[in-house]
Design a protein around this motif. Structure first.
Motif, PDB file in Angstrom:
ATOM      1  N   VAL A  92      41.439  34.040  38.212  1.00  0.00           N
ATOM      2  CA  VAL A  92      40.311  34.021  37.283  1.00  0.00           C
ATOM      3  C   VAL A  92      40.439  35.116  36.205  1.00  0.00           C
ATOM      4  N   CYS A  93      41.185  36.180  36.476  1.00  0.00           N
ATOM      5  CA  CYS A  93      41.197  37.361  35.603  1.00  0.00           C
ATOM      6  C   CYS A  93      41.890  37.098  34.265  1.00  0.00           C
ATOM      7  N   ILE A  94      41.184  37.402  33.176  1.00  0.00           N
ATOM      8  CA  ILE A  94      41.754  37.184  31.840  1.00  0.00           C
ATOM      9  C   ILE A  94      42.025  38.526  31.143  1.00  0.00           C
ATOM     10  N   ALA A  95      42.241  39.569  31.974  1.00  0.00           N
ATOM     11  CA  ALA A  95      42.430  40.908  31.413  1.00  0.00           C
ATOM     12  C   ALA A  95      43.533  40.935  30.354  1.00  0.00           C
ATOM     13  N   GLY A  96      44.594  40.158  30.569  1.00  0.00           N
ATOM     14  CA  GLY A  96      45.700  40.138  29.611  1.00  0.00           C
ATOM     15  C   GLY A  96      45.233  39.756  28.217  1.00  0.00           C
ATOM     16  N   GLN A  97      44.372  38.727  28.154  1.00  0.00           N
ATOM     17  CA  GLN A  97      43.880  38.300  26.833  1.00  0.00           C
ATOM     18  C   GLN A  97      42.890  39.305  26.250  1.00  0.00           C
ATOM     19  N   ILE A  98      42.138  39.962  27.154  1.00  0.00           N
ATOM     20  CA  ILE A  98      41.203  40.994  26.676  1.00  0.00           C
ATOM     21  C   ILE A  98      41.984  42.162  26.082  1.00  0.00           C
ATOM     22  N   LEU A  99      43.066  42.542  26.743  1.00  0.00           N
ATOM     23  CA  LEU A  99      43.870  43.673  26.268  1.00  0.00           C
ATOM     24  C   LEU A  99      44.552  43.365  24.933  1.00  0.00           C
TER      25      LEU A  99
ATOM     26  N   ASP B  89      33.761  36.581  28.165  1.00  0.00           N
ATOM     27  CA  ASP B  89      34.430  35.286  28.268  1.00  0.00           C
ATOM     28  C   ASP B  89      34.974  35.035  29.669  1.00  0.00           C
ATOM     29  N   CYS B  90      34.944  36.066  30.527  1.00  0.00           N
ATOM     30  CA  CYS B  90      35.501  35.912  31.871  1.00  0.00           C
ATOM     31  C   CYS B  90      34.405  35.459  32.828  1.00  0.00           C
ATOM     32  N   PRO B  91      34.623  34.351  33.545  1.00  0.00           N
ATOM     33  CA  PRO B  91      33.578  33.850  34.455  1.00  0.00           C
ATOM     34  C   PRO B  91      33.260  34.823  35.600  1.00  0.00           C
ATOM     35  N   ALA B  92      34.182  35.722  35.914  1.00  0.00           N
ATOM     36  CA  ALA B  92      33.938  36.643  37.032  1.00  0.00           C
ATOM     37  C   ALA B  92      33.207  37.905  36.601  1.00  0.00           C
ATOM     38  N   PHE B  93      33.118  38.149  35.282  1.00  0.00           N
ATOM     39  CA  PHE B  93      32.569  39.405  34.767  1.00  0.00           C
ATOM     40  C   PHE B  93      31.138  39.647  35.243  1.00  0.00           C
ATOM     41  N   GLY B  94      30.930  40.756  35.932  1.00  0.00           N
ATOM     42  CA  GLY B  94      29.577  41.140  36.355  1.00  0.00           C
ATOM     43  C   GLY B  94      29.098  40.412  37.599  1.00  0.00           C
TER      44      GLY B  94
ATOM     45  N   GLU C 207      31.488  38.213  40.392  1.00  0.00           N
ATOM     46  CA  GLU C 207      32.532  38.439  41.383  1.00  0.00           C
ATOM     47  C   GLU C 207      33.259  39.763  41.113  1.00  0.00           C
ATOM     48  N   CYS C 208      33.349  40.133  39.852  1.00  0.00           N
ATOM     49  CA  CYS C 208      34.114  41.322  39.473  1.00  0.00           C
ATOM     50  C   CYS C 208      33.193  42.408  38.921  1.00  0.00           C
ATOM     51  N   THR C 209      33.134  43.535  39.614  1.00  0.00           N
ATOM     52  CA  THR C 209      32.320  44.687  39.198  1.00  0.00           C
ATOM     53  C   THR C 209      33.151  45.953  39.454  1.00  0.00           C
TER      54      THR C 209
ATOM     55  N   PRO D 155      36.583  45.563  41.811  1.00  0.00           N
ATOM     56  CA  PRO D 155      37.321  45.111  40.631  1.00  0.00           C
ATOM     57  C   PRO D 155      38.393  44.078  40.990  1.00  0.00           C
ATOM     58  N   LEU D 156      38.465  43.017  40.218  1.00  0.00           N
ATOM     59  CA  LEU D 156      39.544  42.045  40.425  1.00  0.00           C
ATOM     60  C   LEU D 156      40.726  42.388  39.538  1.00  0.00           C
ATOM     61  N   GLY D 157      40.454  43.022  38.411  1.00  0.00           N
ATOM     62  CA  GLY D 157      41.529  43.367  37.489  1.00  0.00           C
ATOM     63  C   GLY D 157      41.415  44.830  37.080  1.00  0.00           C
ATOM     64  N   ALA D 158      42.504  45.343  36.515  1.00  0.00           N
ATOM     65  CA  ALA D 158      42.549  46.774  36.202  1.00  0.00           C
ATOM     66  C   ALA D 158      41.585  47.148  35.077  1.00  0.00           C
ATOM     67  N   THR D 159      41.249  46.217  34.182  1.00  0.00           N
ATOM     68  CA  THR D 159      40.333  46.558  33.089  1.00  0.00           C
ATOM     69  C   THR D 159      38.918  46.815  33.602  1.00  0.00           C
ATOM     70  N   MET D 160      38.661  46.504  34.891  1.00  0.00           N
ATOM     71  CA  MET D 160      37.352  46.794  35.477  1.00  0.00           C
ATOM     72  C   MET D 160      37.383  48.130  36.225  1.00  0.00           C
ATOM     73  N   VAL D 161      38.539  48.793  36.286  1.00  0.00           N
ATOM     74  CA  VAL D 161      38.644  50.025  37.073  1.00  0.00           C
ATOM     75  C   VAL D 161      38.445  51.270  36.214  1.00  0.00           C
TER      76      VAL D 161
ATOM     77  N   ALA E 159      38.023  47.702  28.962  1.00  0.00           N
ATOM     78  CA  ALA E 159      36.922  47.042  28.268  1.00  0.00           C
ATOM     79  C   ALA E 159      35.911  46.464  29.262  1.00  0.00           C
ATOM     80  N   CYS E 160      36.376  45.860  30.356  1.00  0.00           N
ATOM     81  CA  CYS E 160      35.434  45.239  31.302  1.00  0.00           C
ATOM     82  C   CYS E 160      34.533  46.290  31.934  1.00  0.00           C
ATOM     83  N   ALA E 161      35.124  47.426  32.344  1.00  0.00           N
ATOM     84  CA  ALA E 161      34.327  48.487  32.964  1.00  0.00           C
ATOM     85  C   ALA E 161      33.349  49.083  31.965  1.00  0.00           C
TER      86      ALA E 161
HETATM   87  S1  SF4 Z   1      38.858  42.668  35.201  1.00  0.00           S
HETATM   88 FE1  SF4 Z   1      37.276  41.365  36.109  1.00  0.00          FE
HETATM   89  S2  SF4 Z   1      35.819  40.911  34.440  1.00  0.00           S
HETATM   90 FE2  SF4 Z   1      37.696  41.719  33.514  1.00  0.00          FE
HETATM   91  S3  SF4 Z   1      38.895  39.881  33.041  1.00  0.00           S
HETATM   92 FE3  SF4 Z   1      39.598  40.541  35.078  1.00  0.00          FE
HETATM   93  S4  SF4 Z   1      38.289  39.419  36.517  1.00  0.00           S
HETATM   94 FE4  SF4 Z   1      37.320  39.242  34.492  1.00  0.00          FE
END
Ligand code: SF4
Lengths: 387, 95
Positions: free
Chosen positions: A312-319, A327-332, A334-336, A340-346, A351-353
């Motif tokens: 589900v993680c679209i961190a690559g496109q966010i970066l 735009d990420c369905p997990a944001f807020g 499944e992913c907090t 964290p599911l991806g490094a941009t939430m850590v 950006a996600c964090a």
């Molecule tokens: S880090 Fe979490 S919120 Fe950010 S793109 Fe990955 S799954 Fe989605």
């Protein structure tokens, strides 16, 4: 949404916003490259103060976020070894690998230590001669002089129990990758101030000329960012594509010469993989042949690792500035920051964090509550569950 | 993590051939390597990133930057405990 009167320098900020409004006649997309700038922009709501026609997108400048999964997994494999003391900057401990994070390894008895500086590893190595001390040497150009010095000193002191797991990345090749992508929307850049304090900004000049984009090297304080945006918009409106220095009170075109020299003695440029983005040619540092004996990948032959990234993680496109956290369905959900599911939430610079910490996942009414209870000093760890 | 924190150099010494200093950040004093800003004198301000001074700044810039970092909650790295020289110490393990 943050209001201008909450700024320390409210009246100056208001003037800068006014000047951006007056300068802008066409829609422009500007990327801030540095994660520290992203954090500052989201915290201060700078993107929401700008006129509609000026869109800020967030770039790849969070070293924790772009360290590839293979490297995280390698770090974990090394950290699990009983003879190893694994040292890292604090941010890396919660970055998810294919199977858990460094915190989990620590709780399972691994000797994982957070250090303030790479030089701490020298002291730890001297105090623990029977152990192998491995440092996770990540970062952009800003951190390279420090990591280079660790390898340099280990060699001078002939320390046989120090090595570096190197995953160093460089900013200009990342900008080039963003601009070369067929999906690119970015028309101008805020360049990274503290990166350029080390290496200078001469390297950005050929990029600006070749891709016809303005690059304004910018600080991270709200007024710096507003001024950087103004300078970029003015260039875009006037059809100029130059490298300008908004941050001249801190940095010079040539950067820091002793630091650059030490980096060049220890590291050479090579291809690097970026998490979620893929391999970018000539985009990172690796240890030179003379320092290979201090390369942890060389010292601990870690067998090929099968990595698993959550689908589900679209961190690559966010970066790359193609998508935003919303735009990420997990944001807020499944992913907090707690899970964290991806490094941009850590990392606080991801950006996600940053979006999560400053309540961008909430509706306006909830946001007021969120901000009141956060009392102005949101903390990445405790804020998460106030939904 | 590319941000550098400004502090005041309060002492200069050498260790293992490196030009080192004690640098004061608000209420905290830490060791920093000054090899990359060799002309720095006691009493001057430097930008420190992961234990290395990367640039000299004036006092006014140092104050502004420090306040801005405090507002952004970006001073956390100063809370990582200092590693002592003594043999067998585990003081680097704080998380
Ligand atoms: S880090 Fe979490 S919120 Fe950010 S793109 Fe990955 S799954 Fe989605």
């Amino acid at each position: 949404m943050k209001y201008l009167d909450e700024y320390r320098d409210g009246p100056i900020a208001a003037k800068l916003v006014e000047r951006i409004k007056r300068a802008q006649t066409k829609p422009w997309v500007i990327m801030e490259v540095c994660g520290g700038q992203t954090h500052s922009i989201v915290k201060n709501g700078i993107d929401q103060l700008l006129p509609k026609g000026v869109e800020l997108v967030h770039g790849p400048g969070c070293p924790v976020c772009v360290t590839p999964l293979e490297m995280i997994d390698k770090a974990h494999a090394i950290a699990r070894r009983p003879e190893v003391i694994f040292c890292s900057f604090g941010d890396m401990l919660r970055v998810p690998g294919s199977d858990g994070d460094l915190f989990r390894i620590k709780s399972q008895g691994g000797d994982v230590r957070v250090v303030y500086s790479p030089l701490d590893c020298l002291k730890i190595a001297k105090a623990n001669p029977e152990k192998q001390v491995v440092f996770f040497a990540i970062g952009f150009e800003t951190t390279a002089p420090a990591n280079a010095m660790l390898a340099w000193q280990a060699k001078q002191m002939d320390l046989k129990n120090v090595s570096l797991l190197v995953s160093h990345v460089l900013v200009p090749p990342a900008i080039e990758a963003v601009l070369s992508s067929p999906q690119n929307r970015v028309q101008g850049f805020l360049g990274p101030g503290h990166v350029c304090a080390v290496v200078g900004y001469a390297e950005y000049e050929p990029l600006a000329a070749r891709f016809r984009v303005p690059i304004v090297i910018t600080g991270f304080e709200p007024l710096d960012i507003l001024e950087g945006v103004l300078m970029t918009v003015e260039q875009l409106e006037q059809g100029r594509a130059e490298v300008e220095n908004q941050y001249s009170r801190v940095l010079a075109r040539g950067g820091n010469h002793p630091a650059r020299e030490r980096i060049a003695r220890v590291f050479e440029v090579g291809d690097r993989k970026w998490r979620g983005v893929g391999t970018i040619p000539q985009s990172g540092f690796q240890l030179r042949e003379e320092f290979r004996e201090f390369d942890a990948e060389h010292r601990f032959s870690v067998e090929a690792i099968d990595t698993m990234e959550p689908e589900v993680c679209i961190a690559g496109q966010i970066l790359q500035g193609i998508k935003k956290p919303h735009d990420c369905p997990a944001f807020g959900g499944e992913c907090t920051p707690q899970h964290p599911l991806g490094a941009t939430m850590v990392s606080a610079e991801g950006a996600c964090a940053a979006y999560y910490t400053y309540g961008r996942h909430l509706k306006d009414a909830d946001l007021t509550l969120h901000r009141a209870s956060a009392s102005g000093t949101p903390d990445l760890v405790t804020l998460g569950d106030q939904k | 993590m590319c941000l550098a924190i400004p502090g005041k150099v309060v002492e200069i010494f050498t260790n293992e051939g490196m030009h080192m200093g004690r640098v004061q950040f608000g209420g905290v004093t830490r060791e920093a390597c000054l090899d990359y800003v060799p002309e720095t004198q006691v009493g001057e301000y430097v930008l420190v990133h992961v234990g290395f001074a990367i640039s000299r700044v004036d006092e006014e810039e140092a104050r502004r930057t420090y306040e801005a970092l405090a507002e952004l909650d970006q001073l956390g790295e100063l809370e990582v405990p200092e590693v002592e020289e003594s043999a067998g110490s585990r003081s680097g393990s704080g998380v």
